[in-house]
Design an enzyme around this catalytic site. Structure first.
Site, PDB file in Angstrom:
ATOM      1  N   ASP A   1       0.854  -1.350   0.190  1.00  0.00           N
ATOM      2  CA  ASP A   1      -0.113  -0.036  -0.025  1.00  0.00           C
ATOM      3  C   ASP A   1       0.907   1.331   0.012  1.00  0.00           C
ATOM      4  O   ASP A   1       0.689   2.152   0.771  1.00  0.00           O
ATOM      5  CB  ASP A   1      -0.836   0.013   1.240  1.00  0.00           C
ATOM      6  CG  ASP A   1      -1.823  -1.238   1.392  1.00  0.00           C
ATOM      7  OD1 ASP A   1      -2.236  -1.764   0.322  1.00  0.00           O
ATOM      8  OD2 ASP A   1      -1.903  -1.820   2.392  1.00  0.00           O
TER       9      ASP A   1
ATOM     10  N   GLU B   1     -11.294   0.670  -4.192  1.00  0.00           N
ATOM     11  CA  GLU B   1     -10.460   1.067  -3.079  1.00  0.00           C
ATOM     12  C   GLU B   1      -9.158   1.814  -3.305  1.00  0.00           C
ATOM     13  O   GLU B   1      -8.833   1.923  -4.605  1.00  0.00           O
ATOM     14  CB  GLU B   1     -10.152  -0.173  -1.956  1.00  0.00           C
ATOM     15  CG  GLU B   1      -9.503  -1.352  -2.616  1.00  0.00           C
ATOM     16  CD  GLU B   1      -9.296  -2.219  -2.007  1.00  0.00           C
ATOM     17  OE1 GLU B   1     -10.063  -2.604  -0.974  1.00  0.00           O
ATOM     18  OE2 GLU B   1      -8.688  -3.490  -2.580  1.00  0.00           O
TER      19      GLU B   1
END
Length: 585
Positions: free
Chosen positions: A19, A184
């Site tokens: 991430d 997302e």
């Protein structure tokens, strides 16, 4: 590619570094990753050329910033975003185990960072856009008070007061994506006349993708890019898989780059190092759409940015614990309790004091670990340990989570000290090896390759004693689930017997330009000296040389495909033989 071109190697941050988010300040670049249940949380990295990175701190290094009491290993801190505005750095993220979305601020990205400022917008993966007098908070979720028919999970957004975290508008769904699952990881950018909304879809696994849309307003309506997904290795034959969750940065020379997560599976497909950080070039086409890499794909070796190389000093192999603070590479599992560890109890050593919490219980065990960053590596630790009571134990664990791990450890049992190898896979736990031990001073070692770990110990006799092996596959995300990667960790549990760690080595064993057990079989057969080693270790293989596509497999692949035919012992002998061969030349 010109002769002056340089290549860089992906991933730029190997091992458990998922991430990624990036920002540029002048000619400096800063990058953060999610950290889940590990403390300190959200590591911060610095680069001046986008290729070479060094860790400079953590955003969340105080218990007041990060509560992990109720977290599982894959709970805690999800995807962060880092941004800079008007002299201040902002890192926004989600504690899914308590509190939700919050941000912290700093004048120096190395810290200290502020106490959390909580925001009431729901969802995960929050991101910030500073746009003139407005600050937009974008996240992935479902609005708490949706309009009729808006119960779709997607990208939600509000405007906030960045000084207080107060929402100035109600969060509303602005885009549900292109139709892929799990919209997302959103990032909103204002570039030229357009607002671009870039998000991940498909879930952070093999079907992961990155898509983009644009609008003349930060609220939409959104025009989806006709060549979406702009980044994916879905159904692509590549050593890199799972690409997505990207962030965009304009370099100080005007070029554009993307950082994203991905992973490198073994064969058969299973990845245990975790999701890693990759770099890819990007550009804008004549229609104003972003294009990434080579038709949305990236390679392990790509042309480097045209920036002056800025290479940091390599991290020392050995940590001898002589500094006042633990090195930034170290993490605890959860927030440690006072008394769990000390660098001053024995000067020049790390001292751990066990509690009754065991590795089987996850958070709460005394655990100090670092990421496995290379498929081929070796960790070694020198311990002094005299367990006071039966059941007291201390050692070195290869850890994915409490249900997927393998550890070499010293334990007192029936009044005797022994050294053990224990493995756990899901609900199955077994001690697979035990050897008697008379010494209190011991050196524990774990050597890793793509296929398995081998465990050895050394006492006062100076002889390496082999305990056994454990397959990497059973510590992979495909088996264990979750969002993290493998750690090598020192641990102890029991009645409080102190374990003194004199030093800890982490050494990469990756080879470049040398024949190894990772080399394709055709290369081993073509190299006279390597072939001679193969004849000694695996004579049956040399009698029937592999042909066709099988010749592209490595010895490590073969032990995974056919473990009864190609034993781990034979592969270890081959590995030692090839390393001795290269040491002679």
């Amino acid at each position: 590619m010109t002769s002056e071109s340089r290549l860089f190697e992906n991933p730029i941050l190997p091992g458990f570094h998922p991430d990624p988010s990036i920002c540029r300040v002048g000619e400096n670049y800063y990058l953060v990753n999610s950290s889940f249940a590990y403390f300190p949380g959200v590591p911060v990295y610095h680069s001046r050329d986008l290729v070479h990175w060094r860790q400079i701190g953590h955003c969340l290094d105080r218990p007041s910033q990060l509560q992990l009491v109720n977290a599982g290993v894959s709970g805690g801190i999800f995807a962060p975003t880092i941004r800079w505005h008007d002299g201040v750095y902002y890192m926004i993220t989600t504690n899914v185990s308590g509190g939700g979305n919050f941000y912290v601020t700093a004048r120096d990205p190395a810290g200290p960072w502020s106490e959390p400022i909580w925001v009431s917008q729901p969802g995960i993966d929050p991101s910030l856009l500073f746009d003139g007098d407005h600050v937009y908070l974008t996240s992935s979720g479902i609005p708490e008070d949706p309009e009729p028919g808006q119960h779709t999970q997607g990208i939600i957004q509000s405007e906030i007061d960045i000084a207080t975290g107060k929402l100035l508008t109600r969060p509303r769904l602005i885009w549900a994506g292109t139709g892929g699952a799990f919209a997302e990881g959103p990032h909103l950018y204002h570039i030229g006349d357009w607002y671009y909304l870039m998000i991940a879809e498909g879930g952070t696994e093999y079907g992961h993708t990155e898509v983009i849309a644009r609008s003349s307003s930060p609220w939409g309506p959104w025009e989806s890019c006709q060549h979406n997904p702009i980044l994916t290795h879905r159904s692509v034959a590549s050593p890199i898989q799972g690409l997505g969750h990207a962030d965009l940065v304009e370099a100080h020379d005007g070029s554009w780059w993307v950082v994203c997560l991905g992973f490198r599976p073994n064969f058969p497909q299973a990845h245990h190092l975790g999701r890693e950080t990759f770099l890819a070039p990007a550009h804008w086409d004549e229609h104003g759409w972003l294009k990434i890499g080579e038709a949305g794909c990236i390679r392990l070796n790509m042309e480097a940015p045209n920036l002056a190389p800025a290479v940091w000093a390599a991290q020392d192999v050995r940590d001898d614990f002589i500094k006042e603070k633990l090195g930034l590479q170290w993490n605890f599992l959860g927030v440690p309790q006072e008394g769990d560890w000390s660098l001053s109890f024995v000067p020049g050593a790390l001292t751990l004091r066990g509690r009754t919490n065991h590795l089987d219980g996850g958070l709460g065990v005394v655990f100090v670990g670092r990421r496995q960053e290379h498929f081929n590596c070796e960790v070694t630790a020198a311990l002094h340990y005299s367990p006071l009571a039966d059941g007291d134990e201390a050692g070195l664990v290869v850890w994915m989570d409490e249900r997927h791990r393998a550890e070499i450890y010293l334990m007192r049992q029936d009044g005797r000290r022994s050294i053990f190898l224990r493995r756990r896979i899901g609900s199955l736990s077994a001690i697979t090896s035990r050897q008697d031990l008379s010494d209190s001073d011991i050196i524990l070692s774990v050597r890793a390759n793509r296929s398995f770990y081998s465990f050895t110990w050394r006492g006062a006799d100076g002889i390496d004693h082999f305990l056994g092996t454990a397959e990497t596959r059973y510590l992979s995300s495909e088996v264990a689930g979750g969002f993290t990667g493998v750690y090598f960790a020192l641990f102890t549990s029991g009645s409080g017997s102190p374990v003194v760690v004199d030093w800890f080595d982490y050494r990469s064993l990756e080879t470049t330009g040398q024949k190894s057990i990772e080399s394709p079989l055709r290369e081993i057969f073509a190299d006279q000296r390597a072939f001679a080693v193969l004849q000694r270790c695996l004579p049956d293989l040399t009698k029937q040389p592999p042909t066709g596509w099988i010749s592209n497999f490595s010895l490590v692949d073969l032990v995974s495909i056919s473990p009864d035919t190609f034993t781990q012992e034979a592969i270890l002998n081959m590995d030692s033989g090839l390393r001795r061969l290269h040491a002679e030349f």
